[in-house]
Design an enzyme around this catalytic site. Structure first.
Site, PDB file in Angstrom:
ATOM      1  N   LYS A 116       5.831  11.101   1.762  1.00 31.11           N
ATOM      2  CA  LYS A 116       6.450  10.208   1.497  1.00 31.11           C
ATOM      3  C   LYS A 116       7.904  10.290   0.863  1.00 31.11           C
ATOM      4  O   LYS A 116       9.019   9.900   1.233  1.00 31.11           O
ATOM      5  CB  LYS A 116       5.972   9.121   0.313  1.00 31.11           C
ATOM      6  CG  LYS A 116       4.652   8.293   0.810  1.00 31.11           C
ATOM      7  CD  LYS A 116       4.267   7.202  -0.274  1.00 31.11           C
ATOM      8  CE  LYS A 116       3.275   6.347   0.515  1.00 31.11           C
ATOM      9  NZ  LYS A 116       1.938   6.939   1.067  1.00 31.11           N
ATOM     10  N   GLU A 200       9.335   6.143  -7.876  1.00 31.79           N
ATOM     11  CA  GLU A 200      10.556   5.047  -7.404  1.00 31.79           C
ATOM     12  C   GLU A 200      10.565   3.886  -8.372  1.00 31.79           C
ATOM     13  O   GLU A 200       9.638   3.558  -8.868  1.00 31.79           O
ATOM     14  CB  GLU A 200      10.267   4.779  -6.118  1.00 31.79           C
ATOM     15  CG  GLU A 200       9.045   4.056  -5.784  1.00 31.79           C
ATOM     16  CD  GLU A 200       8.856   3.955  -4.095  1.00 31.79           C
ATOM     17  OE1 GLU A 200       9.360   4.711  -3.580  1.00 31.79           O
ATOM     18  OE2 GLU A 200       8.344   2.740  -3.722  1.00 31.79           O
ATOM     19  N   HIS A 235      -2.990  -3.179  -3.485  1.00 31.91           N
ATOM     20  CA  HIS A 235      -2.192  -2.613  -2.326  1.00 31.91           C
ATOM     21  C   HIS A 235      -2.692  -2.617  -1.130  1.00 31.91           C
ATOM     22  O   HIS A 235      -1.802  -1.750  -0.286  1.00 31.91           O
ATOM     23  CB  HIS A 235      -1.530  -1.195  -2.981  1.00 31.91           C
ATOM     24  CG  HIS A 235      -1.066  -1.377  -4.270  1.00 31.91           C
ATOM     25  ND1 HIS A 235       0.273  -2.007  -4.673  1.00 31.91           N
ATOM     26  CD2 HIS A 235      -1.517  -0.972  -5.519  1.00 31.91           C
ATOM     27  CE1 HIS A 235       0.563  -1.800  -5.912  1.00 31.91           C
ATOM     28  NE2 HIS A 235      -0.652  -1.327  -6.469  1.00 31.91           N
ATOM     29  N   ARG A 294       0.811   6.207  13.457  1.00 34.96           N
ATOM     30  CA  ARG A 294      -0.406   5.912  14.068  1.00 34.96           C
ATOM     31  C   ARG A 294      -0.412   4.475  14.578  1.00 34.96           C
ATOM     32  O   ARG A 294       0.456   3.728  14.060  1.00 34.96           O
ATOM     33  CB  ARG A 294      -1.735   6.180  13.121  1.00 34.96           C
ATOM     34  CG  ARG A 294      -1.450   5.501  11.794  1.00 34.96           C
ATOM     35  CD  ARG A 294      -2.757   5.471  10.831  1.00 34.96           C
ATOM     36  NE  ARG A 294      -2.402   5.009   9.726  1.00 34.96           N
ATOM     37  CZ  ARG A 294      -2.337   3.822   9.053  1.00 34.96           C
ATOM     38  NH1 ARG A 294      -2.445   2.631  10.119  1.00 34.96           N
ATOM     39  NH2 ARG A 294      -1.999   3.419   7.959  1.00 34.96           N
TER      40      ARG A 294
END
Length: 497
Positions: A116, A200, A235, A294
């Site tokens: 990430k 973040e 999530h 993917r």
């Protein structure tokens, strides 16, 4: 084109790929663990090879055994589906070294955006907007404190190699940072064998919207529009749709986000099918989150509104064929919605509900698609994600698609285990969902509106704790007044007994 392809996965996605191969006249090879010996994918494939015992570390994650199965059966290519080894650059490289085509992007592309933090760096350099945060994983609590202060609370801790909400923690104040960092890092290590975590800014009440990209190995790449993925539990997405309700009001946003996704994909040298994920705030500012290298679970909604077969294109691109579509060829027709049907109990915080399926009745009719691996008498194993099927519908408008999905959910019956079918029945009738005025916190807010007035029993808490422990995640601590909604999650199964 390939003569034989091995499907390195299980469940409904293995069935989906096998069906696509058969339509193209390509022989299929299934692989299976002991828990999946009698699975629908094994029954449907032209050949099947045992990988090992039930735990994925001894079966579906064993690169050597999967490659041996491909050699044994003469498979020329491997389709990884999603999950397991689908985003593993080492596996893609091992396939290449073995002379077996990996149906997906290059190992280099997977490696470049698989992290990430690396993906954030690529997006930033390419000119795509990113969520404010740090570009490298934190190495100490002192560094984490300093970064969080600079970013400003609330912040989000995220696993560098993560996905599906694992290794993710919200932190609202500095006093909670150290414990959250420890928990996120530990979960990331268990889930991905990589404990690295970065920080973040937490975007408050955003929409989660992703852009599907498709590119060939000759440098041509396009996007296929967006999927709305804001309805999530822990999530993890449970309802997806295309187009996003926000795009129906602001179509220029699709063009801007599509261009940003293509910038990231081109910078990564990407080909085959992939997805760029974004957060969109209340002011319609959007921020790149990550790239999934993917096929996505929710790909059916894109197929329904564009009329394209993504698995077929994956195979054609992997065989070296050029992508004959131009961006101007892509049009979005009508509205599609997908519900992920899980063996889980919404009344117990969506904990898995494995067991034997006694009886099934599946919905049908115009505009209904069911990607499923379910049959009466099968046992849903504890060892894997409890996804049973993906129910998708298409209609000329979003309102009609919701009504069609509502009807399909009403017809769907699964007896013997708990499912989330009745949860969907309630959501589809909810005014906030029907108007499209939702964000990623919709599900907890929905439960709050529904009310939790029936207390969970000690026996139910004990079972929930045992299942949670098996799956490597702590059960929620019982509190005075803990409760569950006033509906059963068996979805009318009692009438079948």
């Amino acid at each position: 084109m390939f003569r034989k392809v091995l499907v390195a996965n299980r469940g409904e996605i293995a069935v989906r790929v096998i069906r696509g191969l058969r339509e193209m006249g390509i022989a299929s090879v299934a692989v299976y663990s002991d828990a999946d010996r009698n699975s629908l994918a094994v029954r449907m494939a032209d050949e099947a090879v045992r990988l090992g015992p039930a735990p994925s570390a001894e079966s579906y994650l064993r690169m050597d055994r999967i490659l041996d199965a491909a050699r044994l059966t003469g498979a020329e290519a491997i389709h990884p589906g999603y999950g397991f080894l689908s985003e593993n650059d080492a596996f893609a490289a091992a396939c290449q070294e073995a002379g077996i085509k990996f149906i997906g992007p290059s190992a280099e592309s997977i490696r470049s955006v698989g992290s990430k933090t690396a993906a954030r760096q690529i997006a930033k350099a390419a000119g795509a907007p990113i969520v404010p945060g740090i570009e490298e994983p934190v190495s100490s609590i002192e560094e984490a404190r300093s970064a969080a202060r600079a970013i400003g609370y609330p912040v989000l801790l995220k696993a560098v190699a993560g996905g599906g909400g694992k290794g993710m923690r919200r932190v609202d104040r500095e006093a909670d940072l150290e414990a959250a960092l420890r928990d996120a890092s530990s979960e990331a290590e268990r889930s991905f064998r990589n404990a690295a975590v970065y920080i973040e800014k937490l975007v408050i009440e955003p929409r989660h919207i992703e852009i599907q990209v498709l590119g060939d190995e000759h440098g041509h790449i396009i996007h296929l529009g967006e999927r709305e993925c804001s309805l999530q539990r822990r999530h993890q997405k449970v309802i997806e749709e295309s187009p996003s309700p926000v795009m129906l009001r602001y179509p220029e946003l699709r063009q801007a986000m599509g261009e940003a996704a293509l910038k990231v994909a081109r910078a990564a040298g990407y080909y085959n099918a992939g997805t760029c994920e974004f957060l969109v705030d209340a002011d319609r500012n959007f921020y790149f989150l990550e790239m999934n290298t993917r096929l996505q679970v929710e790909h059916p909604v894109t197929e329904l509104v564009t009329g394209l077969d993504l698995v077929e294109w994956q195979l054609r691109i992997a065989a070296g064929e050029p992508l004959t579509l131009q961006q101007s060829d892509i049009a979005w027709r009508g509205s599609a919605i997908e519900c992920r049907i899980y063996a889980e109990d919404p009344a117990m915080d969506f904990l898995p509900s494995p067991g034997r399926i006694e009886w099934v009745r599946e919905p049908s009719g115009p505009g209904i698609r069911l990607d499923s691996a379910v049959y009466p008498g099968m046992t849903v194993p504890m060892e894997y994600d409890p996804l049973l099927a993906k129910l998708a519908v298409w209609a000329s408008t979003r309102e009609r698609a919701i009504d069609r999905m509502h009807r399909a959910i009403f017809e769907y019956r699964v007896a013997g285990i708990k499912t989330n079918l009745e949860f969907f029945d309630r959501v589809l009738a909810d005014a906030e969902f029907r108007t499209g005025s939702f964000h990623t916190a919709y599900i907890p807010e929905f439960f709050a509106r529904a009310g939790r007035t029936v207390p969970a029993t000690e026996e139910e808490r004990a079972v929930a704790s045992a299942i949670a422990a098996y799956h490597g995640k702590p059960a929620a601590k019982p509190r005075v007044g803990d409760a569950r909604p006033q509906w059963r999650s068996t979805h009318h199964a009692e009438v079948l007994r």
